[in-house]
Design a protein around this motif. Structure first.
Motif, PDB file in Angstrom:
ATOM      1  N   LEU A   1       0.474  -1.093   0.189  1.00  0.00           N
ATOM      2  CA  LEU A   1      -0.046  -0.100  -0.395  1.00  0.00           C
ATOM      3  C   LEU A   1       1.087   1.317   0.106  1.00  0.00           C
ATOM      4  O   LEU A   1       1.043   2.379  -0.573  1.00  0.00           O
ATOM      5  CB  LEU A   1      -0.838   0.408   0.647  1.00  0.00           C
TER       6      LEU A   1
ATOM      7  N   VAL B   1      -8.859   5.518  -2.086  1.00  0.00           N
ATOM      8  CA  VAL B   1      -8.959   4.678  -1.612  1.00  0.00           C
ATOM      9  C   VAL B   1      -9.472   3.341  -2.873  1.00  0.00           C
ATOM     10  O   VAL B   1      -8.915   2.067  -3.157  1.00  0.00           O
ATOM     11  CB  VAL B   1      -9.624   4.583  -0.610  1.00  0.00           C
ATOM     12  N   CYS B   2     -10.206   3.999  -3.950  1.00  0.00           N
ATOM     13  CA  CYS B   2     -11.002   3.206  -4.244  1.00  0.00           C
ATOM     14  C   CYS B   2     -10.029   2.797  -5.809  1.00  0.00           C
ATOM     15  O   CYS B   2     -10.155   1.330  -6.359  1.00  0.00           O
ATOM     16  CB  CYS B   2     -12.200   4.783  -5.269  1.00  0.00           C
TER      17      CYS B   2
ATOM     18  N   LEU C   1      -6.878   1.966  -4.615  1.00  0.00           N
ATOM     19  CA  LEU C   1      -5.855   0.883  -4.313  1.00  0.00           C
ATOM     20  C   LEU C   1      -6.893  -0.857  -3.401  1.00  0.00           C
ATOM     21  O   LEU C   1      -5.967  -1.853  -4.086  1.00  0.00           O
ATOM     22  CB  LEU C   1      -5.916   1.335  -2.306  1.00  0.00           C
ATOM     23  N   THR C   2      -7.953  -0.406  -3.018  1.00  0.00           N
ATOM     24  CA  THR C   2      -8.920  -2.158  -3.196  1.00  0.00           C
ATOM     25  C   THR C   2      -8.726  -2.437  -3.488  1.00  0.00           C
ATOM     26  O   THR C   2      -8.527  -3.878  -4.094  1.00  0.00           O
ATOM     27  CB  THR C   2     -10.227  -1.698  -1.897  1.00  0.00           C
ATOM     28  N   PRO C   3      -9.288  -2.422  -5.538  1.00  0.00           N
ATOM     29  CA  PRO C   3      -9.136  -3.103  -6.256  1.00  0.00           C
ATOM     30  C   PRO C   3      -7.858  -4.036  -6.833  1.00  0.00           C
ATOM     31  O   PRO C   3      -7.657  -5.395  -6.994  1.00  0.00           O
ATOM     32  CB  PRO C   3      -9.393  -3.259  -7.912  1.00  0.00           C
TER      33      PRO C   3
ATOM     34  N   SER D   1     -11.083  -7.387   1.871  1.00  0.00           N
ATOM     35  CA  SER D   1     -12.167  -6.744   2.152  1.00  0.00           C
ATOM     36  C   SER D   1     -11.951  -5.211   2.290  1.00  0.00           C
ATOM     37  O   SER D   1     -10.419  -4.587   2.656  1.00  0.00           O
ATOM     38  CB  SER D   1     -13.246  -7.389   3.169  1.00  0.00           C
ATOM     39  N   GLN D   2     -12.316  -4.317   1.832  1.00  0.00           N
ATOM     40  CA  GLN D   2     -12.732  -2.672   1.808  1.00  0.00           C
ATOM     41  C   GLN D   2     -12.134  -2.449   3.792  1.00  0.00           C
ATOM     42  O   GLN D   2     -11.641  -1.793   3.605  1.00  0.00           O
ATOM     43  CB  GLN D   2     -13.836  -2.329   1.720  1.00  0.00           C
TER      44      GLN D   2
ATOM     45  N   THR E   1     -10.758  -3.973   5.644  1.00  0.00           N
ATOM     46  CA  THR E   1      -9.407  -4.442   6.033  1.00  0.00           C
ATOM     47  C   THR E   1      -8.531  -3.508   5.415  1.00  0.00           C
ATOM     48  O   THR E   1      -7.068  -3.373   6.611  1.00  0.00           O
ATOM     49  CB  THR E   1      -8.723  -6.499   5.852  1.00  0.00           C
ATOM     50  N   ILE E   2      -8.961  -3.567   4.401  1.00  0.00           N
ATOM     51  CA  ILE E   2      -7.528  -2.550   3.680  1.00  0.00           C
ATOM     52  C   ILE E   2      -7.521  -1.117   4.280  1.00  0.00           C
ATOM     53  O   ILE E   2      -6.394  -0.121   4.238  1.00  0.00           O
ATOM     54  CB  ILE E   2      -8.008  -2.264   2.159  1.00  0.00           C
ATOM     55  N   SER E   3      -8.973  -0.554   4.866  1.00  0.00           N
ATOM     56  CA  SER E   3      -8.870   0.279   5.282  1.00  0.00           C
ATOM     57  C   SER E   3      -8.025   0.329   7.198  1.00  0.00           C
ATOM     58  O   SER E   3      -7.986   1.185   7.267  1.00  0.00           O
ATOM     59  CB  SER E   3     -10.387   1.352   5.549  1.00  0.00           C
TER      60      SER E   3
ATOM     61  N   TRP F   1     -15.215   9.408  -1.096  1.00  0.00           N
ATOM     62  CA  TRP F   1     -13.766   9.059  -0.948  1.00  0.00           C
ATOM     63  C   TRP F   1     -13.005   9.504   0.138  1.00  0.00           C
ATOM     64  O   TRP F   1     -12.724  10.751   0.158  1.00  0.00           O
ATOM     65  CB  TRP F   1     -13.442   9.053  -2.980  1.00  0.00           C
TER      66      TRP F   1
END
Length: 131
Positions: free
Chosen positions: A49, A63-64, A66-68, A73-74, A76-78, A98
């Motif tokens: 990241l 963040v939109c 990064l997540t893909p 899950s979103q 977890t990324i957060s 966002w």
């Protein structure tokens, strides 16, 4: 959600309060604070990241975007992004729905300074080894 406070190292710049790791032993409080930053970097997802954020053209990433890149899950990324932010490695800004992230180069410069051997100085000789 943790209310744990992290002290952001490196606010004084690369030549700030602390000598490099190879120039002098770290004080206990310095080691504790640095360990928090290195712990944040010690996870492959967080390291990826940080790399994705740091290498992004324009200096920031949504963040939109990064997540893909992860099979996570979103939330977890957060969580991973929150740990990087609390360690002082990234900053975030909400724009509508966002959140955009950017690298805080002060911290990466500080880490580089701590890990860099002073110019022209050889490493100390190991004690007790036969020559």
């Amino acid at each position: 959600m943790s209310n744990q406070e992290f002290v952001v190292l490196g606010q004084e710049g690369v030549d700030g309060c602390c000598p490099g790791l190879l120039a002098a032993p770290l004080a206990e409080d310095q080691a504790v604070e640095l360990a928090k930053v290195f712990k944040a970097l010690g996870d492959p997802v967080r390291l990826r990241l940080l790399s994705m954020i740091a290498s992004r053209a324009g200096g920031e990433v949504c963040v939109c975007d990064l997540t893909p890149a992860f099979d996570l899950s979103q939330p977890t990324i957060s969580h991973h992004l929150k740990l990087l932010r609390e360690a002082g490695l990234i900053a975030s800004e909400r724009r509508g729905t966002w959140v955009y992230y950017r690298l805080l180069p002060e911290m990466t410069d500080r880490l580089a300074g701590i890990l860099t051997r002073p110019a022209g100085q050889p490493l100390p000789e190991p004690a007790g080894l036969p020559t």
